[in-house]
Scaffold this active site. Structure first.
Site, PDB file in Angstrom:
ATOM      1  N   TRP A 130       0.860  -1.186   0.000  1.00 56.14           N
ATOM      2  CA  TRP A 130       0.000   0.000   0.000  1.00 56.14           C
ATOM      3  C   TRP A 130       0.901   1.244   0.000  1.00 56.14           C
ATOM      4  O   TRP A 130       1.814   1.325   0.830  1.00 56.14           O
ATOM      5  CB  TRP A 130      -0.891  -0.036   1.242  1.00 56.14           C
ATOM      6  CG  TRP A 130      -1.835   1.114   1.382  1.00 56.14           C
ATOM      7  CD1 TRP A 130      -2.614   1.670   0.407  1.00 56.14           C
ATOM      8  CD2 TRP A 130      -2.120   1.834   2.588  1.00 56.14           C
ATOM      9  NE1 TRP A 130      -3.370   2.691   0.922  1.00 56.14           N
ATOM     10  CE2 TRP A 130      -3.082   2.814   2.259  1.00 56.14           C
ATOM     11  CE3 TRP A 130      -1.664   1.752   3.898  1.00 56.14           C
ATOM     12  CZ2 TRP A 130      -3.600   3.691   3.193  1.00 56.14           C
ATOM     13  CZ3 TRP A 130      -2.181   2.623   4.832  1.00 56.14           C
ATOM     14  CH2 TRP A 130      -3.139   3.592   4.487  1.00 56.14           C
ATOM     15  N   ASP A 211      -0.457  -5.935   9.175  1.00 61.10           N
ATOM     16  CA  ASP A 211      -1.451  -4.888   8.934  1.00 61.10           C
ATOM     17  C   ASP A 211      -2.759  -5.573   8.541  1.00 61.10           C
ATOM     18  O   ASP A 211      -2.822  -6.255   7.509  1.00 61.10           O
ATOM     19  CB  ASP A 211      -0.961  -3.964   7.805  1.00 61.10           C
ATOM     20  CG  ASP A 211      -1.930  -2.813   7.551  1.00 61.10           C
ATOM     21  OD1 ASP A 211      -2.917  -2.674   8.298  1.00 61.10           O
ATOM     22  OD2 ASP A 211      -1.694  -2.041   6.600  1.00 61.10           O
ATOM     23  N   LYS A 246     -13.115  -0.192   7.195  1.00 59.14           N
ATOM     24  CA  LYS A 246     -13.834  -0.940   6.148  1.00 59.14           C
ATOM     25  C   LYS A 246     -14.851  -1.895   6.765  1.00 59.14           C
ATOM     26  O   LYS A 246     -15.998  -1.939   6.338  1.00 59.14           O
ATOM     27  CB  LYS A 246     -12.861  -1.743   5.286  1.00 59.14           C
ATOM     28  CG  LYS A 246     -11.517  -1.097   5.073  1.00 59.14           C
ATOM     29  CD  LYS A 246     -11.497  -0.067   3.976  1.00 59.14           C
ATOM     30  CE  LYS A 246     -10.243   0.771   4.088  1.00 59.14           C
ATOM     31  NZ  LYS A 246      -9.817   1.453   2.923  1.00 59.14           N
TER      32      LYS A 246
HETATM   33  C1  LIG Z   1      -3.484  -1.879   3.760  1.00 61.00           C
HETATM   34  C2  LIG Z   1      -4.079  -0.761   4.527  1.00 61.00           C
HETATM   35  N1  LIG Z   1      -3.640  -0.512   5.764  1.00 61.00           N
HETATM   36  C3  LIG Z   1      -4.146   0.477   6.507  1.00 61.00           C
HETATM   37  C4  LIG Z   1      -5.147   1.292   6.025  1.00 61.00           C
HETATM   38  C5  LIG Z   1      -5.596   2.433   6.895  1.00 61.00           C
HETATM   39  O1  LIG Z   1      -6.886   2.466   7.227  1.00 61.00           O
HETATM   40  P1  LIG Z   1      -7.559   3.696   7.973  1.00 61.00           P
HETATM   41  O2  LIG Z   1      -8.383   4.386   6.969  1.00 61.00           O
HETATM   42  O3  LIG Z   1      -8.348   3.048   9.060  1.00 61.00           O
HETATM   43  O4  LIG Z   1      -6.493   4.573   8.528  1.00 61.00           O
HETATM   44  C6  LIG Z   1      -5.650   1.077   4.732  1.00 61.00           C
HETATM   45  C7  LIG Z   1      -6.692   1.940   4.180  1.00 61.00           C
HETATM   46  O5  LIG Z   1      -6.981   1.984   3.042  1.00 61.00           O
HETATM   47  C8  LIG Z   1      -5.105   0.029   3.985  1.00 61.00           C
HETATM   48  O6  LIG Z   1      -5.528  -0.240   2.738  1.00 61.00           O
END
Ligand SMILES: Cc1ncc(COP(=O)(O)O)c(C=O)c1O
Length: 396
Positions: A130, A211, A246
């Site tokens: 990501w 994660d 999500k």
């Molecule tokens: C792989 C990954 N980690 C962490 C997050 C972070 O999520 P948040 O919106 O709760 O900060 C996302 C959000 O898209 C994600 O895709």
């Protein structure tokens, strides 16, 4: 003083959303940002969340600060969701969990604590990972290195290459793993592959940093936590960053949790005290609303069922969209086989298009996807399937 700061280009993903919002084409489709949408293109407030919000308005009597780690009830419930009931590390009182501002907050706080323990520690990330992992973790001072993961040519994980690199990682380094629904590829490790990763981490003294941003979007709430539960049962130290953006649809409430498995109870107490000192210096207390809703939902049998049933429908809808997209693309042309999209999990897949073709999709069809040709399958609807498939085939 601020004249020293140059104008930066827009964030690649958030910039797409801005361009999409400005586009006046009625046929436009946003497959950029990783946000779940229903069949009419709306990101719904989940029914259990709406019900919990009503309860919360009735029950909340103060806006005084929450405890620094967040609501104890929420943390206990989140811990159960992450580790399952009766996990040995939890039973041994080696786990500490705090509420964080979303998954991003969890990732950053984890990086800050790692820095305190070992300045400039090395964290290995998948290629690709990501995009926001890099600044979130690197800007805290961690030294980032890469391990091979997704093979664009075969549309699958190059597991032998991944494992070979993991075996070379020096003792005491950390490895960032995606619990499920790998972002951006959608390609997840099988249980057997998780077992092998755990073997290497155990044998070589590598600390896993997992994660989990999509628990419940892959195979199911329990199945998606297989890898991290395994690691937490076999290794002395594991870090888990969780997002509830999500799976509870709480994106804007910034709800997440950070959980550490420590080697023993005394280290857990020491580590937790450091963790709270890190967050005190960053933001003092986490946001409370999202966590309070999770606390209510997970401590009420009816609401828990309502929530997990709706999450199941969301997961099944995305899986169904994947199958429909494959059928549609494979029917319209024979030069490329898109079947891999149906084998992947969660919101994302790489279409395997060049940047030129991605730009053509945007300029000629108002279809917005990232330059890497990552699509958020969750942004599709049955109504738009035909339009999107024909546009993809037209630019192939
Ligand atoms: C792989 C990954 N980690 C962490 C997050 C972070 O999520 P948040 O919106 O709760 O900060 C996302 C959000 O898209 C994600 O895709």
């Amino acid at each position: 003083m601020f004249e020293t700061l140059p104008l930066l280009p827009a964030d690649p993903i958030l910039g797409l959303s801005i361009a999409y919002a400005k586009d006046t084409n009625p046929l436009k489709v946003d497959l950029g940002v990783g946000v779940y949408k229903n069949d009419v293109g709306v990101t719904p407030i989940m029914a259990a969340v709406a019900a919990a919000e009503k309860l919360r308005i009735q029950q909340e009597t103060t806006k005084a600060y929450t405890p620094p780690a967040g609501y104890p009830g929420a943390n206990e419930a989140c811990q159960k969701l992450i580790y399952g009931a009766g996990h040995p590390a939890v039973e041994a009182n080696r786990v500490r969990t705090i509420q964080t501002p979303g998954g991003c907050g969890a990732l950053r706080v984890a990086a800050e604590l790692i820095q305190r323990a070992k300045r400039g520690a090395t964290l290995w990330v998948s290629v690709p990972t990501w995009a926001n992992h890099i600044p979130l973790l690197g800007n805290a001072g961690l030294s980032l290195k890469e391990y091979p993961y997704y093979d664009y040519a075969t549309h699958s994980i190059n597991f032998p290459a991944m494992l070979a690199t993991l075996k070379e990682i020096p003792r005491g380094d950390l490895v960032l793993l995606h619990a499920c629904c790998h972002n951006p590829s959608g390609a997840d490790l099988s249980c057997e592959q998780w077992n092998q990763v755990a073997d290497v981490c155990e044998a070589n003294g590598i600390i896993p940093f997992v994660d989990m941003a999509y628990q419940g979007f892959g195979e199911g709430l329990e199945e998606d936590a297989y890898g991290l539960r395994l690691l937490a049962s076999r290794l002395p130290e594991v870090i888990i960053a969780t997002s509830f953006s999500k799976n509870f649809g709480l994106y804007r409430e910034r709800a997440g949790a950070l959980s550490f498995v420590f080697a023993d109870e005394a280290q857990a107490d020491a580590g937790n005290s450091q963790l709270l000192s890190v967050t005190r210096a960053l933001y003092s207390m986490p946001p409370s609303h999202g966590a309070a809703l999770i606390d209510l939902i997970l401590h009420n049998g009816e609401l828990t069922k309502l929530w997990s049933d709706e999450l199941t429908l969301m997961r099944e809808r995305i899986a169904g969209l994947r199958v429909q997209l494959v059928q549609s693309l494979n029917q319209l042309q024979k030069q490329r086989d898109f079947s891999f999209i149906a084998n992947e999990r969660g919101m994302f897949s790489f279409l395997g298009l060049s940047v030129e073709k991605v730009h053509k999709l945007k300029s000629e069809y108002s279809i917005y996807i990232t330059d890497t040709s990552r699509i958020s399958v969750a942004g599709l609807t049955a109504e738009k399937m035909d339009y999107v498939s024909k546009a993809i085939v037209a630019v192939l």
